[in-house]
Enzyme design. Sequence first.
Site, short mmCIF file in Angstrom:
data_model
loop_
_atom_site.label_atom_id
_atom_site.label_comp_id
_atom_site.label_asym_id
_atom_site.label_seq_id
_atom_site.Cartn_x
_atom_site.Cartn_y
_atom_site.Cartn_z
N ASN A 236 88.56 25.83 45.90
CA ASN A 236 88.96 26.92 45.61
C ASN A 236 87.76 27.93 45.44
O ASN A 236 86.96 27.95 44.41
CB ASN A 236 89.82 27.04 44.24
CG ASN A 236 90.08 28.26 43.65
OD1 ASN A 236 90.06 29.35 44.28
ND2 ASN A 236 90.43 28.64 42.56
N LYS B 70 87.72 31.22 45.23
CA LYS B 70 88.00 32.35 44.33
C LYS B 70 87.50 33.49 44.81
O LYS B 70 87.71 33.81 46.03
CB LYS B 70 87.27 31.92 42.86
CG LYS B 70 87.43 30.59 42.35
CD LYS B 70 87.17 30.63 40.81
CE LYS B 70 87.30 29.27 40.37
NZ LYS B 70 87.37 29.00 38.99
N HIS C 192 97.21 29.00 39.00
CA HIS C 192 95.91 28.91 38.34
C HIS C 192 95.63 29.45 37.12
O HIS C 192 95.94 30.52 36.86
CB HIS C 192 94.69 29.35 39.47
CG HIS C 192 93.51 28.92 39.16
ND1 HIS C 192 92.38 29.57 38.41
CD2 HIS C 192 92.71 27.83 39.62
CE1 HIS C 192 91.49 28.94 38.42
NE2 HIS C 192 91.49 27.94 39.22
N GLU D 196 93.18 31.25 35.87
CA GLU D 196 92.81 32.63 35.76
C GLU D 196 94.18 33.35 36.16
O GLU D 196 94.13 34.74 35.85
CB GLU D 196 91.61 32.69 36.72
CG GLU D 196 90.56 32.13 36.42
CD GLU D 196 89.50 31.56 37.59
OE1 GLU D 196 89.74 31.80 38.67
OE2 GLU D 196 88.82 30.56 37.11
N GLU E 217 94.49 21.01 35.35
CA GLU E 217 93.21 21.68 35.03
C GLU E 217 93.16 21.98 33.63
O GLU E 217 93.60 23.31 33.26
CB GLU E 217 92.84 23.04 36.06
CG GLU E 217 92.87 22.32 37.38
CD GLU E 217 92.51 23.64 38.44
OE1 GLU E 217 91.33 23.08 38.99
OE2 GLU E 217 92.86 24.84 38.34
N GLY F 103 85.00 26.02 35.05
CA GLY F 103 83.86 26.84 35.07
C GLY F 103 82.99 26.76 33.93
O GLY F 103 81.89 27.79 33.87
N SER G 238 85.33 21.66 36.58
CA SER G 238 83.94 21.30 36.50
C SER G 238 83.84 19.81 37.04
O SER G 238 82.83 18.89 36.79
CB SER G 238 83.18 21.11 35.17
OG SER G 238 83.29 22.45 34.60
C1 PEP Z 1 89.04 25.82 39.31
O1 PEP Z 1 88.89 26.99 39.60
O2 PEP Z 1 90.30 25.39 39.86
C2 PEP Z 1 87.98 25.00 39.17
C3 PEP Z 1 88.45 23.71 38.73
O3 PEP Z 1 86.70 25.46 38.74
P1 PEP Z 1 85.40 24.51 38.51
O4 PEP Z 1 85.46 23.45 39.34
O5 PEP Z 1 84.32 25.60 38.69
O6 PEP Z 1 85.59 24.38 37.01
#
Ligand code: PEP
Length: 251
Positions: free
Chosen positions: A10, A12, A96, A98, A168, A174, A214
């Site tokens: 992703n 973003k 997601h 966000e 997630e 992040g 992460s």
């Molecule tokens: C994501 O945005 O779905 C995500 C898992 O980000 P990150 O890998 O940076 O934690």
Amino acid sequence: MKRRPLIAGNWKMHTTSQEAKQLASAVIQAANKVSGRDVMIAPPYTALAAVSTILSGTGVILGAQNVHWEEQGAFTGEISASMLKDLGCNMAIVGHSERRHVFGETDFMINRRITGALQFGLVPVFCIGETLKQREAAQTLKVLEDQVRGGLAGIELRDGARIVVAYEPVWAIGTGKTATETQAQEAHSFIRTLLADIYEKNIAGQIRILYGGSVKPENIDILMQQDDIDGALVGGAALKAEMFERIICFQ
Ligand code: PEP
């Protein structure tokens, strides 16, 4: 039952279309080094057309970062599944964290987005996950159950279920903090049991459940060794060609 792994990136709100083309080329090279797994990348909307050209004829799947439920209409800033299909997308991330926490998307909206995606032949990557506060209050399973039941309300899935779920935990996105493989497996196994309750065991056994939060070269192998972890949704590390290559080439 063994499911075909899926590694999804992703991107973003990152990359110009030029940068996106370069990164997409590197992903194709990385994906060519391994077999038996799917790779998807979700660039920003502005780079979809450029990346679609680069991915054409390769096995790498093009995904979008969201999708609206209507085919067209007065929905400023939104994009429909048929528009995304037209650009060569086959998947769309939906729900997601966000979108949920920064833009206020609800389970109801996410349910409509999933319905719209499926109706027009896009595979939704349906994201769920608890916040740190919810985990600390021992509400994780309840939150996941509400999100799964709310997001999938009224959605019929048959054999060859064309939906992907991504667990997630919000506190791991992040932040550099990854759920341990035990925490992740526990949540994935719970989600699969829930899916078996909503659909059938056979269908639940076909649905890929990705872990996100992460994911990096250092933790991908152990995560992928868990029974119910079928892949990863990767943010930050998907923007670094070398890191994403190592994740794609998990062992
Ligand atoms: C994501 O945005 O779905 C995500 C898992 O980000 P990150 O890998 O940076 O934690």
